[in-house]
Design a protein around this motif. Structure first.
Motif, PDB file in Angstrom:
ATOM      1  N   GLY A  64       0.777  -1.227  -0.182  1.00 29.86           N
ATOM      2  CA  GLY A  64      -0.002   0.126  -0.120  1.00 29.86           C
ATOM      3  C   GLY A  64       0.716   1.382  -0.090  1.00 29.86           C
ATOM      4  O   GLY A  64       0.602   2.169  -0.813  1.00 29.86           O
ATOM      5  N   CYS A  65       2.099   1.242   0.627  1.00 32.85           N
ATOM      6  CA  CYS A  65       2.924   2.302   0.785  1.00 32.85           C
ATOM      7  C   CYS A  65       3.578   2.610  -0.490  1.00 32.85           C
ATOM      8  O   CYS A  65       3.682   3.832  -1.051  1.00 32.85           O
ATOM      9  CB  CYS A  65       3.857   2.220   1.805  1.00 32.85           C
ATOM     10  N   ALA A  66       4.038   1.420  -1.196  1.00 34.41           N
ATOM     11  CA  ALA A  66       4.819   1.593  -2.388  1.00 34.41           C
ATOM     12  C   ALA A  66       3.742   2.108  -3.615  1.00 34.41           C
ATOM     13  O   ALA A  66       4.084   2.846  -4.334  1.00 34.41           O
ATOM     14  CB  ALA A  66       5.315   0.200  -2.577  1.00 34.41           C
ATOM     15  N   LEU A  67       2.528   1.605  -3.518  1.00 37.35           N
ATOM     16  CA  LEU A  67       1.597   2.117  -4.432  1.00 37.35           C
ATOM     17  C   LEU A  67       1.240   3.543  -4.360  1.00 37.35           C
ATOM     18  O   LEU A  67       0.949   4.332  -5.633  1.00 37.35           O
ATOM     19  CB  LEU A  67       0.487   1.166  -4.579  1.00 37.35           C
ATOM     20  N   TYR A  68       0.966   3.906  -3.244  1.00 36.19           N
ATOM     21  CA  TYR A  68       0.904   5.388  -2.737  1.00 36.19           C
ATOM     22  C   TYR A  68       1.885   6.152  -3.446  1.00 36.19           C
ATOM     23  O   TYR A  68       1.708   7.281  -4.008  1.00 36.19           O
ATOM     24  CB  TYR A  68       0.513   5.420  -1.446  1.00 36.19           C
ATOM     25  N   LEU A  69       2.969   5.697  -3.292  1.00 35.82           N
ATOM     26  CA  LEU A  69       4.234   6.560  -3.499  1.00 35.82           C
ATOM     27  C   LEU A  69       4.422   6.576  -5.118  1.00 35.82           C
ATOM     28  O   LEU A  69       4.566   7.466  -5.715  1.00 35.82           O
ATOM     29  CB  LEU A  69       5.213   5.970  -2.762  1.00 35.82           C
ATOM     30  N   SER A  70       4.267   5.582  -5.806  1.00 35.93           N
ATOM     31  CA  SER A  70       4.095   5.432  -7.194  1.00 35.93           C
ATOM     32  C   SER A  70       2.989   6.660  -7.730  1.00 35.93           C
ATOM     33  O   SER A  70       3.464   7.414  -8.673  1.00 35.93           O
ATOM     34  CB  SER A  70       3.948   4.143  -7.826  1.00 35.93           C
ATOM     35  N   TYR A  71       2.000   6.827  -7.117  1.00 36.75           N
ATOM     36  CA  TYR A  71       0.736   7.395  -7.607  1.00 36.75           C
ATOM     37  C   TYR A  71       1.501   9.001  -7.125  1.00 36.75           C
ATOM     38  O   TYR A  71       1.326   9.921  -7.913  1.00 36.75           O
ATOM     39  CB  TYR A  71      -0.256   7.233  -6.693  1.00 36.75           C
ATOM     40  N   VAL A  72       1.728   9.399  -6.036  1.00 38.55           N
ATOM     41  CA  VAL A  72       2.157  10.582  -5.594  1.00 38.55           C
ATOM     42  C   VAL A  72       3.342  11.041  -6.172  1.00 38.55           C
ATOM     43  O   VAL A  72       3.901  12.496  -6.452  1.00 38.55           O
ATOM     44  CB  VAL A  72       2.222  10.892  -3.951  1.00 38.55           C
ATOM     45  N   TRP A  73       4.031  10.299  -6.468  1.00 32.23           N
ATOM     46  CA  TRP A  73       5.628  10.644  -7.315  1.00 32.23           C
ATOM     47  C   TRP A  73       5.258  10.820  -8.761  1.00 32.23           C
ATOM     48  O   TRP A  73       6.324  11.055  -9.484  1.00 32.23           O
ATOM     49  CB  TRP A  73       6.678   9.633  -6.969  1.00 32.23           C
ATOM     50  N   GLN A  74       4.029  10.649  -9.061  1.00 32.49           N
ATOM     51  CA  GLN A  74       3.583  10.874 -10.452  1.00 32.49           C
ATOM     52  C   GLN A  74       4.199   9.968 -11.585  1.00 32.49           C
ATOM     53  O   GLN A  74       4.880  10.524 -12.523  1.00 32.49           O
ATOM     54  CB  GLN A  74       3.776  12.353 -10.820  1.00 32.49           C
ATOM     55  N   PHE A  75       3.765   8.780 -11.385  1.00 33.27           N
ATOM     56  CA  PHE A  75       4.222   7.556 -12.218  1.00 33.27           C
ATOM     57  C   PHE A  75       4.004   7.925 -13.708  1.00 33.27           C
ATOM     58  O   PHE A  75       5.103   7.648 -14.502  1.00 33.27           O
ATOM     59  CB  PHE A  75       3.639   6.426 -12.117  1.00 33.27           C
ATOM     60  N   PHE A  76       2.809   8.400 -14.277  1.00 30.70           N
ATOM     61  CA  PHE A  76       2.625   8.532 -15.579  1.00 30.70           C
ATOM     62  C   PHE A  76       3.264   9.649 -16.156  1.00 30.70           C
ATOM     63  O   PHE A  76       3.637   9.410 -17.227  1.00 30.70           O
ATOM     64  CB  PHE A  76       0.910   8.554 -15.670  1.00 30.70           C
ATOM     65  N   ARG A  77       3.444  10.651 -15.362  1.00 29.55           N
ATOM     66  CA  ARG A  77       3.945  12.046 -15.920  1.00 29.55           C
ATOM     67  C   ARG A  77       5.532  11.551 -16.051  1.00 29.55           C
ATOM     68  O   ARG A  77       6.287  12.203 -17.093  1.00 29.55           O
ATOM     69  CB  ARG A  77       4.102  13.148 -15.145  1.00 29.55           C
ATOM     70  N   SER A  78       5.933  10.362 -15.463  1.00 30.88           N
ATOM     71  CA  SER A  78       7.538  10.512 -15.723  1.00 30.88           C
ATOM     72  C   SER A  78       7.837   9.862 -16.930  1.00 30.88           C
ATOM     73  O   SER A  78       8.928   9.785 -17.567  1.00 30.88           O
ATOM     74  CB  SER A  78       8.064   9.108 -14.690  1.00 30.88           C
ATOM     75  N   PHE A  79       6.896   9.370 -17.739  1.00 28.82           N
ATOM     76  CA  PHE A  79       7.181   8.761 -18.979  1.00 28.82           C
ATOM     77  C   PHE A  79       7.507   9.918 -20.090  1.00 28.82           C
ATOM     78  O   PHE A  79       7.697   9.755 -21.469  1.00 28.82           O
ATOM     79  CB  PHE A  79       5.752   8.230 -19.609  1.00 28.82           C
ATOM     80  N   HIS A  80       7.258  11.205 -19.664  1.00 35.46           N
ATOM     81  CA  HIS A  80       7.909  12.236 -20.437  1.00 35.46           C
ATOM     82  C   HIS A  80       9.197  12.470 -20.625  1.00 35.46           C
ATOM     83  O   HIS A  80       9.824  12.795 -21.737  1.00 35.46           O
ATOM     84  CB  HIS A  80       7.370  13.533 -19.907  1.00 35.46           C
ATOM     85  N   VAL A  81       9.944  11.740 -19.506  1.00 31.14           N
ATOM     86  CA  VAL A  81      11.548  11.716 -19.847  1.00 31.14           C
ATOM     87  C   VAL A  81      11.871  10.334 -19.632  1.00 31.14           C
ATOM     88  O   VAL A  81      11.651   9.574 -18.481  1.00 31.14           O
ATOM     89  CB  VAL A  81      12.281  12.653 -18.577  1.00 31.14           C
ATOM     90  N   ARG A  82      12.486   9.680 -20.643  1.00 30.69           N
ATOM     91  CA  ARG A  82      12.826   8.056 -20.303  1.00 30.69           C
ATOM     92  C   ARG A  82      13.788   7.764 -19.254  1.00 30.69           C
ATOM     93  O   ARG A  82      13.659   6.860 -18.356  1.00 30.69           O
ATOM     94  CB  ARG A  82      13.319   7.583 -21.664  1.00 30.69           C
ATOM     95  N   LEU A  83      14.612   8.702 -18.968  1.00 27.86           N
ATOM     96  CA  LEU A  83      15.749   8.530 -18.021  1.00 27.86           C
ATOM     97  C   LEU A  83      14.883   8.476 -16.452  1.00 27.86           C
ATOM     98  O   LEU A  83      15.442   7.618 -15.718  1.00 27.86           O
ATOM     99  CB  LEU A  83      16.770   9.398 -18.064  1.00 27.86           C
ATOM    100  N   LEU A  84      13.868   9.235 -16.408  1.00 27.05           N
ATOM    101  CA  LEU A  84      13.448   9.113 -15.078  1.00 27.05           C
ATOM    102  C   LEU A  84      12.235   7.997 -15.074  1.00 27.05           C
ATOM    103  O   LEU A  84      11.993   7.301 -14.245  1.00 27.05           O
ATOM    104  CB  LEU A  84      12.378  10.360 -15.253  1.00 27.05           C
ATOM    105  N   ALA A  85      11.571   7.669 -16.251  1.00 24.91           N
ATOM    106  CA  ALA A  85      10.510   6.660 -16.356  1.00 24.91           C
ATOM    107  C   ALA A  85      11.330   5.110 -15.817  1.00 24.91           C
ATOM    108  O   ALA A  85      10.100   4.449 -15.253  1.00 24.91           O
ATOM    109  CB  ALA A  85      10.136   6.489 -17.777  1.00 24.91           C
ATOM    110  N   VAL A  86      12.247   4.998 -16.210  1.00 25.77           N
ATOM    111  CA  VAL A  86      12.986   3.588 -15.903  1.00 25.77           C
ATOM    112  C   VAL A  86      12.925   3.227 -14.507  1.00 25.77           C
ATOM    113  O   VAL A  86      12.788   2.441 -13.964  1.00 25.77           O
ATOM    114  CB  VAL A  86      14.451   3.277 -16.610  1.00 25.77           C
ATOM    115  N   LEU A  87      13.057   4.682 -13.850  1.00 27.31           N
ATOM    116  CA  LEU A  87      13.130   4.325 -12.352  1.00 27.31           C
ATOM    117  C   LEU A  87      11.767   4.378 -11.574  1.00 27.31           C
ATOM    118  O   LEU A  87      11.573   3.486 -10.867  1.00 27.31           O
ATOM    119  CB  LEU A  87      14.027   5.708 -11.575  1.00 27.31           C
ATOM    120  N   HIS A  88      10.849   4.983 -12.217  1.00 28.40           N
ATOM    121  CA  HIS A  88       9.446   4.875 -11.607  1.00 28.40           C
ATOM    122  C   HIS A  88       8.756   3.614 -12.215  1.00 28.40           C
ATOM    123  O   HIS A  88       7.907   2.991 -11.328  1.00 28.40           O
ATOM    124  CB  HIS A  88       8.602   5.898 -12.454  1.00 28.40           C
TER     125      HIS A  88
END
Length: 412
Positions: A256-280
């Motif tokens: 629950g904590c991990a999924l919440y952080l993925s959400y608030v860290w803006q998982f889907f927005r990370s795909f605008h930058v590939r180098l960031l997306a791989v971490l998300h």
């Protein structure tokens, strides 16, 4: 200056260079050895003759204690001083750590065929290298100016736990005491690897996101970090106490904590930058893995501890999905940045990372889908083949950077 001196000078110019290079080759050797073992079981090749150690426990050890630590130390030796504005770790220190660990791994491999004496010698060298690494990390931690050292304390303590797990494995080799093996297995995943990667993710993913995404608000709740680390430790302790049927609550809470952080860290927005997306993407596997652990554990508890419905699927989602993917993504970023290259993931590396996600799918399918169970060896070999292909191409592309000067002419 001759060529060999130049290469040594470049390898020792920054902590990550030699350690990432060693980790790159170990990423290949670890899975190559396991793929040969699996091919031997399937009757495709002559099975390797080992000196009295069950191949499964060799595979787990090589993954946790000889592959990931090279990358983790290369990263921590670089970031610890930066996190706390502390003293830089000297080249003779990190090069000694790398050489001790590399020699230890070589002796370990040789001992698999020549006997436990060489295995024990290899483990002793690894323990010595790890001890030197821990001393170097804690020297930075304890001498750095007062400030926020919370991430560093968690990472440093987790590495001590990993050293204890390595000690336990060595004692198991010497004594055949299965309690030592069990402690080593639990410590490697739940007391060492997971707390360190949770800490690095908590520290770096919001920071990197804030550097490239517009109007990004950094959300880094330490309460959730302590809770997640606590859940990881609780899982390991419950398994050590043979109370694994009760670990599901910790797993679901961590999920629950991990999924919440993925959400608030803006998982889907990370795909605008590939180098960031791989971490998300890598971090997202943590939530999926722990949710799978939790559901499997709950079913195990409700059925009186008779059957693990998902087999080893949750473990491989965690180790390959989160651990290995995060190492691949973070190593790419560090290599580019400290090599003087633009912080931009090229098309090939992006494709390699996406292809690497197929390794996870191939490995877990036989455990999740009953109709595929009979074809499990083929799936495992295919997963090994994809792993080898992805890392081989990654090594070919990135390894030369470690023994060459920075392209921007700067030191390091």
């Amino acid at each position: 200056m001759n060529k060999s001196t130049t290469i040594w000078g470049h390898l020792s110019a920054a902590p990550h260079r030699s350690l990432f290079l060693a980790g790159s080759f170990q990423a290949l050797l670890t899975i190559l050895w396991w793929s040969i073992e699996l091919a031997g079981r399937a009757g495709l090749v002559a099975p390797p003759l080992l000196s009295g150690i069950t191949p499964t426990w060799v595979h787990g050890f090589l993954m946790v204690y000889t592959f990931f630590p090279f990358f983790i130390l290369g990263f921590l030796f670089t970031t610890f001083p930066n996190w706390m504005n502390g003293e830089k770790i000297r080249p003779n220190r990190y090069m000694a750590v790398c050489l001790l660990m590399v020699c230890g791994v070589i002796l370990f491999y040789a001992g698999l065929f020549a006997g436990k004496l060489l295995i024990s010698a290899g483990l002793l060298l690894m323990l010595t290298g790890w001890a030197n690494a821990i001393a170097a990390l804690f020297h930075v931690l304890l001498t750095a100016p007062a400030g926020d050292k919370r991430h560093a304390w968690v990472a440093g303590t987790a590495f001590v736990a990993g050293w204890l797990g390595l000690c336990a494995y060595a004692l198991w080799v010497l004594t055949d005491n299965t309690d030592m093996l069990n402690f080593s297995r639990q410590a490697g995943i739940w007391f060492f690897m997971l707390p360190i990667l949770l800490t690095v993710s908590h520290r770096m993913i919001p920071f990197f996101s804030s550097r490239v995404l517009e109007n990004y608000v950094v959300i880094r709740p330490f309460g959730l970090l302590w809770l997640m680390v606590g859940c990881a430790v609780a899982h390991g302790i419950l398994h050590l106490l043979d109370l694994q049927g009760y670990a599901w609550w910790a797993d679901l809470l961590l999920a629950g904590c991990a999924l919440y952080l993925s959400y608030v860290w803006q998982f889907f927005r990370s795909f605008h930058v590939r180098l960031l997306a791989v971490l998300h993407i890598s971090f997202a596997w943590l939530g999926i893995a722990m949710l799978s652990f939790g559901l499997q554990g709950m079913l195990f508890w409700l059925n009186g501890g008779e059957h693990y419905w998902l087999g080893l699927a949750p473990l491989h989602m965690l180790v390959v999905g989160y651990f290995a993917s995060m190492v691949l993504g973070m190593a790419s970023r560090v290599t580019l940045g400290h090599g003087g290259f633009p912080l931009k993931l090229d098309h090939l590396t992006w494709l390699l990372f996406i292809a690497f996600q197929v390794v996870i799918v191939l490995r877990v399918i036989p455990d999740i889908l009953p109709f595929a169970a009979s074809m499990a060896p083929k799936f495992y070999l295919a997963a090994g083949g994809v792993w080898l292909s992805c890392f081989l191409l990654w090594v070919i592309k990135y390894a030369p950077i470690y023994w060459r000067a920075r392209v921007d002419g700067k030191a390091g």
